[in-house]
Design a protein around this motif. Structure first.
Motif, PDB file in Angstrom:
ATOM      1  N   ASP A 211       2.049  -1.031  -0.399  1.00  0.00           N
ATOM      2  CA  ASP A 211       0.903  -0.213  -0.793  1.00  0.00           C
ATOM      3  C   ASP A 211       1.259   1.084  -1.514  1.00  0.00           C
ATOM      4  OD1 ASP A 211       1.942   1.159   1.344  1.00  0.00           O
ATOM      5  OD2 ASP A 211       0.154   0.993   2.614  1.00  0.00           O
ATOM      6  N   ASP A 212       2.538   1.453  -1.551  1.00  0.00           N
ATOM      7  CA  ASP A 212       2.906   2.664  -2.294  1.00  0.00           C
ATOM      8  C   ASP A 212       3.518   2.335  -3.655  1.00  0.00           C
ATOM      9  OD1 ASP A 212       5.133   1.519  -1.134  1.00  0.00           O
ATOM     10  OD2 ASP A 212       6.124   3.415  -0.652  1.00  0.00           O
ATOM     11  N   TYR A 213       3.339   1.105  -4.117  1.00  0.00           N
ATOM     12  CA  TYR A 213       3.832   0.697  -5.431  1.00  0.00           C
ATOM     13  C   TYR A 213       2.665   0.241  -6.335  1.00  0.00           C
ATOM     14  CZ  TYR A 213       8.885   0.762  -4.438  1.00  0.00           C
ATOM     15  OH  TYR A 213      10.162   1.154  -4.166  1.00  0.00           O
ATOM     16  N   PRO A 214       1.666   1.089  -6.582  1.00  0.00           N
ATOM     17  CA  PRO A 214       0.557   0.664  -7.458  1.00  0.00           C
ATOM     18  C   PRO A 214       1.019   0.366  -8.883  1.00  0.00           C
ATOM     19  CG  PRO A 214       0.449   3.028  -7.043  1.00  0.00           C
ATOM     20  CD  PRO A 214       1.497   2.492  -6.120  1.00  0.00           C
ATOM     21  N   GLU A 215       2.105   1.019  -9.316  1.00  0.00           N
ATOM     22  CA  GLU A 215       2.612   0.759 -10.667  1.00  0.00           C
ATOM     23  C   GLU A 215       3.048  -0.704 -10.818  1.00  0.00           C
ATOM     24  OE1 GLU A 215       3.613   5.038  -9.547  1.00  0.00           O
ATOM     25  OE2 GLU A 215       3.841   3.043  -8.649  1.00  0.00           O
TER      26      GLU A 215
ATOM     27  N   LYS B 221       5.484  -5.128   5.433  1.00  0.00           N
ATOM     28  CA  LYS B 221       4.767  -4.116   6.204  1.00  0.00           C
ATOM     29  C   LYS B 221       5.645  -2.912   6.504  1.00  0.00           C
ATOM     30  CE  LYS B 221       1.572  -4.047  10.139  1.00  0.00           C
ATOM     31  NZ  LYS B 221       1.011  -4.881  11.233  1.00  0.00           N
ATOM     32  N   ASP B 222       6.920  -3.156   6.836  1.00  0.00           N
ATOM     33  CA  ASP B 222       7.833  -2.025   7.126  1.00  0.00           C
ATOM     34  C   ASP B 222       8.608  -1.566   5.888  1.00  0.00           C
ATOM     35  OD1 ASP B 222       9.941  -3.839   6.770  1.00  0.00           O
ATOM     36  OD2 ASP B 222      10.178  -4.206   8.908  1.00  0.00           O
ATOM     37  N   LYS B 223       8.249  -2.145   4.715  1.00  0.00           N
ATOM     38  CA  LYS B 223       8.772  -1.719   3.406  1.00  0.00           C
ATOM     39  C   LYS B 223      10.269  -1.965   3.227  1.00  0.00           C
ATOM     40  CE  LYS B 223       5.129   1.609   2.339  1.00  0.00           C
ATOM     41  NZ  LYS B 223       4.206   1.123   3.371  1.00  0.00           N
ATOM     42  N   THR B 224      10.824  -2.931   3.978  1.00  0.00           N
ATOM     43  CA  THR B 224      12.193  -3.351   3.666  1.00  0.00           C
ATOM     44  C   THR B 224      12.191  -4.322   2.481  1.00  0.00           C
ATOM     45  OG1 THR B 224      12.060  -5.134   5.292  1.00  0.00           O
ATOM     46  CG2 THR B 224      12.986  -3.029   6.034  1.00  0.00           C
ATOM     47  N   GLN B 225      11.003  -4.911   2.193  1.00  0.00           N
ATOM     48  CA  GLN B 225      10.800  -5.709   0.988  1.00  0.00           C
ATOM     49  C   GLN B 225       9.631  -5.119   0.201  1.00  0.00           C
ATOM     50  OE1 GLN B 225      12.764  -8.427   0.002  1.00  0.00           O
ATOM     51  NE2 GLN B 225      14.057  -7.696   1.668  1.00  0.00           N
TER      52      GLN B 225
ATOM     53  N   SER C 105       1.067 -15.302  -2.084  1.00  0.00           N
ATOM     54  CA  SER C 105       0.302 -14.927  -0.895  1.00  0.00           C
ATOM     55  C   SER C 105      -1.181 -14.979  -1.211  1.00  0.00           C
ATOM     56  CB  SER C 105       0.691 -13.511  -0.435  1.00  0.00           C
ATOM     57  OG  SER C 105      -0.165 -13.065   0.602  1.00  0.00           O
ATOM     58  N   GLY C 106      -1.971 -15.166  -0.161  1.00  0.00           N
ATOM     59  CA  GLY C 106      -3.411 -15.030  -0.278  1.00  0.00           C
ATOM     60  C   GLY C 106      -3.819 -13.669   0.248  1.00  0.00           C
ATOM     61  N   ILE C 107      -5.014 -13.244  -0.113  1.00  0.00           N
ATOM     62  CA  ILE C 107      -5.493 -11.934   0.305  1.00  0.00           C
ATOM     63  C   ILE C 107      -6.335 -12.086   1.578  1.00  0.00           C
ATOM     64  CG2 ILE C 107      -7.563 -12.069  -1.151  1.00  0.00           C
ATOM     65  CD1 ILE C 107      -7.241  -9.073  -1.672  1.00  0.00           C
ATOM     66  N   THR C 108      -6.052 -11.261   2.590  1.00  0.00           N
ATOM     67  CA  THR C 108      -6.842 -11.226   3.824  1.00  0.00           C
ATOM     68  C   THR C 108      -7.102  -9.770   4.178  1.00  0.00           C
ATOM     69  OG1 THR C 108      -4.895 -11.191   5.276  1.00  0.00           O
ATOM     70  CG2 THR C 108      -5.766 -13.367   4.660  1.00  0.00           C
ATOM     71  N   GLU C 109      -8.084  -9.558   5.041  1.00  0.00           N
ATOM     72  CA  GLU C 109      -8.464  -8.191   5.399  1.00  0.00           C
ATOM     73  C   GLU C 109      -7.335  -7.462   6.110  1.00  0.00           C
ATOM     74  OE1 GLU C 109     -11.119  -6.434   4.521  1.00  0.00           O
ATOM     75  OE2 GLU C 109     -11.665  -8.162   3.295  1.00  0.00           O
ATOM     76  N   ASP C 110      -6.630  -8.144   7.023  1.00  0.00           N
ATOM     77  CA  ASP C 110      -5.559  -7.448   7.749  1.00  0.00           C
ATOM     78  C   ASP C 110      -4.380  -7.108   6.831  1.00  0.00           C
ATOM     79  OD1 ASP C 110      -5.109 -10.197   7.552  1.00  0.00           O
ATOM     80  OD2 ASP C 110      -3.705 -10.195   9.243  1.00  0.00           O
ATOM     81  N   ARG C 111      -4.085  -7.982   5.843  1.00  0.00           N
ATOM     82  CA  ARG C 111      -2.977  -7.683   4.924  1.00  0.00           C
ATOM     83  C   ARG C 111      -3.323  -6.536   3.983  1.00  0.00           C
ATOM     84  NH1 ARG C 111      -1.800 -14.004   3.307  1.00  0.00           N
ATOM     85  NH2 ARG C 111      -1.477 -14.734   5.454  1.00  0.00           N
ATOM     86  N   LYS C 112      -4.615  -6.368   3.689  1.00  0.00           N
ATOM     87  CA  LYS C 112      -5.030  -5.277   2.797  1.00  0.00           C
ATOM     88  C   LYS C 112      -4.788  -3.901   3.422  1.00  0.00           C
ATOM     89  CE  LYS C 112      -9.168  -5.939   0.945  1.00  0.00           C
ATOM     90  NZ  LYS C 112     -10.555  -6.478   0.829  1.00  0.00           N
ATOM     91  N   ARG C 113      -4.563  -3.879   4.723  1.00  0.00           N
ATOM     92  CA  ARG C 113      -4.326  -2.583   5.380  1.00  0.00           C
ATOM     93  C   ARG C 113      -2.960  -2.001   5.054  1.00  0.00           C
ATOM     94  NH1 ARG C 113      -7.319  -5.026   9.752  1.00  0.00           N
ATOM     95  NH2 ARG C 113      -5.407  -5.715  10.780  1.00  0.00           N
ATOM     96  N   TYR C 114      -2.012  -2.836   4.646  1.00  0.00           N
ATOM     97  CA  TYR C 114      -0.669  -2.313   4.384  1.00  0.00           C
ATOM     98  C   TYR C 114      -0.093  -2.800   3.050  1.00  0.00           C
ATOM     99  CZ  TYR C 114       0.657  -6.910   6.283  1.00  0.00           C
ATOM    100  OH  TYR C 114       0.783  -8.254   6.530  1.00  0.00           O
TER     101      TYR C 114
END
Length: 992
Positions: A534-538, A402-406, A412-421
C-alpha cells in the motif's frame, strides 16, 4: 432587528441551494475555439455534432467554431497565436512541423484524402498520360494539393508538362470547356456533375497507392503539455461526434442544412458527402482518427520526392501519443514514476501451484503462467529491476506482502480484507467462477440447485470469499488445495468444487480426474489483478499504464498460451414435444411448393416475375401466420421460466421452447433459401468478436443435441487466431450452427473437434478457417457429391431418422460464396466427417470490449418509464408485449388495429409506438403514414414495427412507410430493448 439578520439571510439564501444546485456547484465550462481550413460542410460534421449533441459540454468544454475566409485564413497561425486552441488542416502540417512550428497532430479524421482529379467523360483524357499539355485547375499550393501533385509526379508529369490554372471552384468551367481537368473532392464535385447530368472521369491517387491523411485535427505543443486533460477531453468528444455523425448521416445532414450550411448545399448533397467521407474515415485496420507514424513517414517521403525541402527532424514528436495505434503507442511515465523505477528493487512473489495463473514449472524451475507473462510485460516495458520469490502457501505469500517483505503478488483477486493492506491494479484478465461436478450430474442452470449440498472451496481463495458474499446460505467445505477439493468431489465427499474456470479445467486434466467435468457457472466473474503493497502507489500506476497499453492481440496470445478450453456436456434439451399438426402441414406445403418452384425455373420471363411476386407474397403470409403462434408459444414459455417452477417442470418448458425454436429454424431456412435464390441476401460488414461468437454457437448447439450419449466437444484456437474480425456475424453464426449442429446430430460416440486458425488461400491472402471434425456416421462418396444441394440429405434412411429441411448445407454453401470464401468436406462412411469453411480475414477498425454473456431481462434496467402504445390485434402477443414492457416500469396502452392506434395517439400523448404490420381494418403501414402526416410533435413519434413478417421486401416497406425500427416475432428481448434505445435516441434501457 440586527441580531435576526443572519437568520433572515439564511432563509433568503436557502432556496437557492434547494432549487438551483446545478447552477451553484457546477464547474464552469472551459472556453476553447477551433479553426477550420474550409467552409462549412459535412467535412466538419463531427465537430458540429459534438456541440449539438452536448458531447463537448459533457466534457466540460464550450467550443467556438471560427469561420474560414478564403485566401485570408492561415489555420496554423490562428492556433499558434492562441486565437484558436485547435485547428483542422491538410497533411501539409508535416512541413509546418519541419519548419519548427509548434504543431502536434491529434487525430486524422480522414484516413485517405478525398482529393482527386476530375475531367469530363467525353474528353480525350483517358489516362494520366493524356493530361500532358492540358489545362488543369489546381486549388491551394503544392502542399495542400499534395495527393494530386504526387499523382502527377508518379506518372512522370512535372509542372512544365501541363498548364496550371487558378481554381474557380465552379464545375461549370469544366463542363463549358474553360479547363480540361480540375482538382475535386470525391464527396463534392462528382455530386454536382451528377446534378447537372454531366458524365465525368475520376483520377484517384489512392488507386495507385498514394494515401495521404486529410482533415488532421491539431494543436500546439503548449496545449498538449499544459492542458493534457483538456486536450484529451476535446479529442474524445470530437471523435464521439464524428462516430455519431457517420452512424446517423441523414440526421446529421438535416442539422447541417439548418445551422451549418454557408454554401447552401441541399440535403441530398450533404447526405452524399456523408457517405463518401465515411468510406475515407473508416479504413481497414485503423481506428477512427488514428495516426500511424509509419504512414506519416511515407507521406514525409512523398513530399521529399516532390522536391519539397524538409528537415531531418524525427516524426515521433509530431503525433500525440493517444492518436497512435495501440501497437505504436508509447507508455509514458511521469518524472515521479521514472524516479521510482530507477531507485527501487521490486520484490515479486508467486505461488508455486496455482496453474495456469501463477506456478513454477517443475521441469526447469522457472516461474510460469498467465500472471507471470503479464508481469513480465510490465517489467520489460517499464525497465523494472526485480527479483522473484516463490511460495508453496498462498496464505504465507499474502503475509509476506502484508509485512512488506515482498512488494507485489502478480496474480490475485481483490477482497475487502486485502484492501486494508494493499493496492490493486486494473484487471488484466477476467474469467467466470465455475462449478465442477461428477460427469453424471446435469448442467447446473441455477444456483438454487446447490442448496443443501456440500460445496468444496479453497480456504481464503478469492473464489471462497466471493461465494461467501454472493451465496452465504450454501454449505461450504473448506480445503487447502484445488487437488484436495477435486478429490473430495471425485470420491463423493462433496457435490461440487468451485473455482476459476481455467483453474478447474487445467486441474481436472492435470490430476487426471476423468470422472469430473465443468457443469456450470456461478454467475460471478473473477478479475485477475496485481496486488501491490500500500505504500507503492507509483508501482500501481506504472503497471496500469502497461496493462492498459497492451494490444488486445497480445493479451489474447498470453491467454491462449495457457488455456485450452474444453467444453463439457450440458443438459440435454432434445426431447421434442409434438409440433402442432397444422403448422407441420404448412411447413411441408412450403417445402413442396419450393421444389415445384425450382422445377419451373425455365418458365418465360413474365411468368417467372409473376411467380416471384406470388412466392414473396406467399412466404410473407406464411411467415406471418406461422410466426404469430410461435411467438405466443415462445413468449409464454419465457414467462413460465421466470416463475419458480420445479426442476422437472422447468425442463418440460425448456423442451417446448426448444421444439418451437427447431420449427422456427426450418422456417428461417426456407426464407433464407428464397432470399438467396432471388439474390436479395446481402452481406453486412461490421466489427465483431469472432472468438466469442464461436464459443456461443458451440454452447447453444451442444445444448440442443440429438444424442443423449456423452460426446467430447473440443474447440482449439491457433495462437494467431484473431479475437475480432470485420465480416457478417449473422451469416457466420448461421454457417457454424449448421455445421456444428450436424456434427453433433450425426455423432453418437467419440468426439467433435472444432479447429479455428488463421490461414492463407491459393492467392496468398489471409483467411479465417474453421473446421469441424467428428467421429460420426460419415458419408459415402456418392453422398458427398451432392451434399450441398437443396433438399438433400445423405440418403432416405437419414431423412427418416433425423429431422431437418435438407436446406442447411445448401444455405451454408451460398452464404460462404457471398462471403467470398470456400467450403468443403472430407468424409468416410462409419468413420467420421470433417467439414470446413473459410472467409477473408479483414482486421477490425475499432477496439471491441467484452459484452456480458447470455444476458437476460434481469441484466437490464430502464432509466425512465415510457408511455407505450402497442398496436397489436393478437391477444396472446398483446399479453406478451405488455408483460415485457411493464416489467421495466413502462405504461402500456393496447390498440387492436391501426385505426384505433391513430385514434389513441390523437387523444393522448405517448413516447413510443410498437406497431404490428398485419392488422384488420387498418394495417400498420397505413396507420404509420397517417401518423406521419399529423400536425405538431406527434408526427415525429418513434414507431417500431413488431411483426412476424420476416421477408426482406416487407422489412423495407416498414421503413418506407415511415417506421423508425424493426423487430421480428418471436421477440428477442435484447433486440427489442436496443431498438427502443436507437429510435428514442437515448439509453432508455441500460445493460447492467
Amino acid at each position: 432587528m440586527l441580531k435576526f439578520r443572519p437568520v433572515i439571510m439564511a432563509f433568503l439564501i436557502l432556496p437557492l441551494f434547494l432549487f438551483r444546485p446545478i447552477e451553484l456547484f457546477a464547474q464552469p465550462l472551459e472556453k476553447v475555439a477551433i479553426q477550420f481550413h474550409w467552409l462549412e460542410q459535412f467535412e466538419f460534421a463531427g465537430f458540429y455534432i459534438a456541440k449539438e449533441k452536448g458531447f463537448y459540454s459533457d466534457a466540460g468544454l464550450e467550443v467556438t467554431f471560427l469561420p474560414h475566409e478564403i485566401g485570408k485564413t492561415d489555420v496554423v497561425t490562428a492556433v499558434e497565436s492562441d486565437r484558436a486552441q485547435y485547428g483542422v488542416n491538410y497533411s501539409s502540417l508535416i512541413k509546418d512541423y519541419h519548419k519548427q512550428r509548434s504543431v502536434v497532430a491529434l487525430a486524422a479524421i480522414l484516413q485517405d484524402s478525398p482529393m482527386v482529379l476530375m475531367s469530363r467523360d467525353d474528353a480525350d483524357i483517358k489516362s494520366a498520360a493524356d493530361l500532358k499539355g492540358k489545362r488543369i485547375m489546381i486549388g491551394g499550393d503544392a502542399l495542400n494539393a499534395a495527393p494530386i501533385n504526387a499523382f502527377m509526379f508518379r506518372n512522370g508529369l512535372v509542372n512544365d508538362d501541363f498548364i496550371k490554372q487558378i481554381h474557380s471552384h465552379d464545375v461549370n468551367d469544366l463542363i463549358e470547356g474553360k479547363t480540361d481537368a480540375i482538382t475535386a473532392y470525391i464527396s463534392n464535385e462528382p455530386y454536382k456533375m451528377q446534378e447537372l447530368e454531366q458524365g465525368y472521369r475520376i483520377f484517384d491517387p489512392k488507386k495507385i497507392g498514394l494515401s495521404f491523411y486529410e482533415n488532421i485535427l491539431f494543436t500546439t505543443r503548449h496545449e498538449v503539455q499544459n492542458h493534457p486533460d483538456r486536450t484529451k477531453a476535446f479529442v474524445d468528444a470530437s471523435l464521439k461526434g464524428w462516430a455519431y455523425a457517420f452512424e446517423n448521416i441523414e440526421e446529421t445532414a438535416r442539422i447541417l442544412r439548418q445551422k451549418y450550411n454557408e454554401q447552401g448545399k441541399s440535403y441530398q448533397h450533404l447526405v452524399y458527402e456523408g457517405y463518401e467521407l465515411k468510406k475515407l474515415a473508416y479504413k481497414k485496420g485503423a481506428n477512427l482518427g488514428e495516426l500511424s507514424i509509419e504512414k506519416l513517414k511515407k507521406i514525409d517521403d512523398a513530399y521529399r520526392l516532390m522536391g519539397i525541402e524538409l528537415s531531418q527532424k524525427s516524426m515521433d514528436e509530431f503525433i500525440w501519443n493517444e492518436a497512435r495505434p495501440i501497437k505504436e503507442r508509447r507508455v509514458q511515465f511521469t518524472s515521479e514514476e521514472e524516479m521510482f523505477i530507477q531507485n527501487r528493487l521490486i520484490k515479486a512473489a508467486t505461488t508455486t501451484n496455482w496453474a495456469p495463473f501463477a506456478f513454477v514449472d517443475h521441469e526447469n524451475g522457472n516461474a510460469a503462467g498467465i500472471g507471470y507473462d503479464f508481469w513480465d510485460e510490465v517489467v520489460k516495458t517499464a525497465g523494472l529491476n526485480t527479483q522473484l520469490t516463490t511460495f508453496d502457501s498462498f496464505l504465507v505469500e499474502l503475509n509476506s506482502l502484508k509485512d512488506k517483505t515482498q512488494d507485489v503478488i502478480y496474480s490475485s483477486g481483490i477482497t475487502e480484507d486485502r484492501k486494508r493492506y494493499s493496492l490493486f491494479t486494473e484487471p488484466y484478465v477476467r474469467f467466470p467462477i465455475s462449478i465442477a461436478t461428477s460427469k453424471e450430474e446435469n448442467f447446473i442452470q441455477d444456483m438454487e440447485q446447490l442448496k443443501g449440498k456440500k460445496i468444496a472451496v479453497g480456504q481464503n481463495f478469492t473464489a471462497h470469499k466471493m461465494m461467501l458474499s454472493a451465496y452465504p446460505d450454501l454449505k461450504y467445505v473448506l480445503v487447502s488445495t484445488i487437488q484436495d477439493g477435486l478429490q473430495m468431489v471425485s470420491k463423493g465427499g462433496a457435490y461440487a468444487y468451485v473455482d476459476i474456470m481455467p483453474t478447474l479445467s487445467h486441474s481436472i486434466n492435470q490430476f487426471g480426474f476423468t470422472n469430473l467435468k465443468i457443469s456450470g457457472n456461478t454467475g460471478l466473474m473473477f478479475d485477475m489483478r496485481m496486488m501491490i503493497r500500500d505504500d507503492y502507489p507509483e508501482l500501481v500506476s506504472i503497471a496500469n499504464k502497461v496493462i492498459l497499453n497492451l494490444h488486445p492481440d497480445k493479451k489474447q496470445a498470453i491467454i491462449n498460451k495457457w488455456i485450452n478450453v474444453q467444453y463439457q456436456q450440458k443438459l440435454d434439451l432434445t426431447r421434442y414435444w409434438p409440433h402442432a399438426t397444422a403448422i407441420l402441414v404448412v411447413v411441408l406445403l412450403l417445402l413442396l411448393w419450393m421444389q415445384r418452384s425450382k422445377r419451373s425455373a425455365e418458365a418465360a420471363r413474365m411468368a417467372a416475375e409473376a411467380a416471384s411476386r406470388a412466392k414473396s407474397e406467399f412466404l410473407a403470409s406464411m411467415s406471418h401466420e406461422i410466426r404469430t403462434p410461435m411467438a405466443g408459444v415462445i413468449g409464454f414459455a419465457n414467462m413460465l421460466l421466470d416463475d419458480d417452477l420445479p426442476q422437472e417442470s422447468k425442463e418440460k418448458v425448456l423442451s417446448i421452447k426448444s421444439s418451437t425454436n427447431a420449427l422456427l429454424r426450418i422456417l428461417n431456412d426456407i426464407l433464407d433459401m428464397s432470399k438467396l435464390e432471388a439474390g436479395k441476401m446481402e452481406i453486412e460488414y461490421i466489427d465483431f468478436q469472432l472468438r466469442k461468437l464461436i464459443l456461443e454457437v458451440i454452447s447453444q448447439t451442444e445444448g440442443a443435441r440429438y444424442s443423449k450419449t456423452p460426446i467430447q466437444l473440443n474447440v482449439n484456437f491457433s495462437d494467431d487466431f484473431p479475437s475480432s474480425v470485420n465480416s457478417d456475424p449473422t451469416r457466420i453464426r448461421q454457417i457454424l450452427i449448421n455445421l456444428v449442429g450436424n456434427a453433433l446430430k450425426f455423432t453418437h460416440h467419440g468426439r467433435v473437434n472444432i479447429n479455428c486458425e488463421l490461414n492463407y488461400d491459393g492467392n496468398g491472402e489471409r483467411v479465417i478457417k474453421v473446421s469441424i471434425k467428428d467421429t460420426g456416421i460419415g458419408l459415402s462418396k456418392e453422398s458427398i457429391d451432392n451434399i450441398f444441394s437443396n433438399f438433400t440429405q445423405a440418403d432416405s434412411s437419414i431423412s427418416r431418422k433425423y429431422e431437418g429441411s435438407g436446406l442447411g448445407l445448401a444455405i451454408c454453401r451460398r452464404l460462404v460464396d457471398l462471403l467470398k470464401g470456400d467450403i468443403g468436406v472430407e468424409s468416410k462412411k462409419d468413420v467420421g466427417s470433417e467439414f470446413w469453411f473459410t472467409f477473408p480475414y479483414i482486421e477490425t477498425t475499432t477496439d471491441l470490449m467484452d459484452d456480458k454473456e447470455n444476458p437476460t431481462d434481469t441484466d437490464y434496467k430502464a432509466l425512465r418509464p415510457l408511455k407505450i402504445l402497442v398496436a397489436e390485434d393478437n391477444r396472446v402477443n398483446q399479453l406478451i408485449i405488455s408483460s415485457i414492457m411493464e416489467k421495466f416500469g413502462h405504461t402500456v396502452t393496447i390498440a387492436e388495429d391501426g385505426e384505433k392506434a391513430v385514434s389513441a395517439l390523437e387523444n393522448s400523448d405517448f413516447d413510443l409506438i410498437l406497431m404490428d404490420v398485419r392488422m384488420p381494418e387498418m394495417d400498420g403501414f397505413d396507420a404509420t403514414r397517417i401518423i406521419r402526416q399529423m400536425n405538431g410533435e406527434k408526427s415525429a413519434i418513434p414507431i417500431i414495427a413488431v411483426t412476424a413478417d420476416a421477408v426482406t421486401d416487407n422489412v423495407t416497406s416498414c421503413f418506407e412507410a415511415g417506421m423508425n425500427g424493426y423487430v421480428s416475432k418471436p421477440i428477442e428481448l435484447m433486440k427489442l430493448l436496443t431498438t427502443i434505445n436507437e429510435v428514442m435516441g437515448e439509453e432508455i434501457h441500460l445493460s447492467l
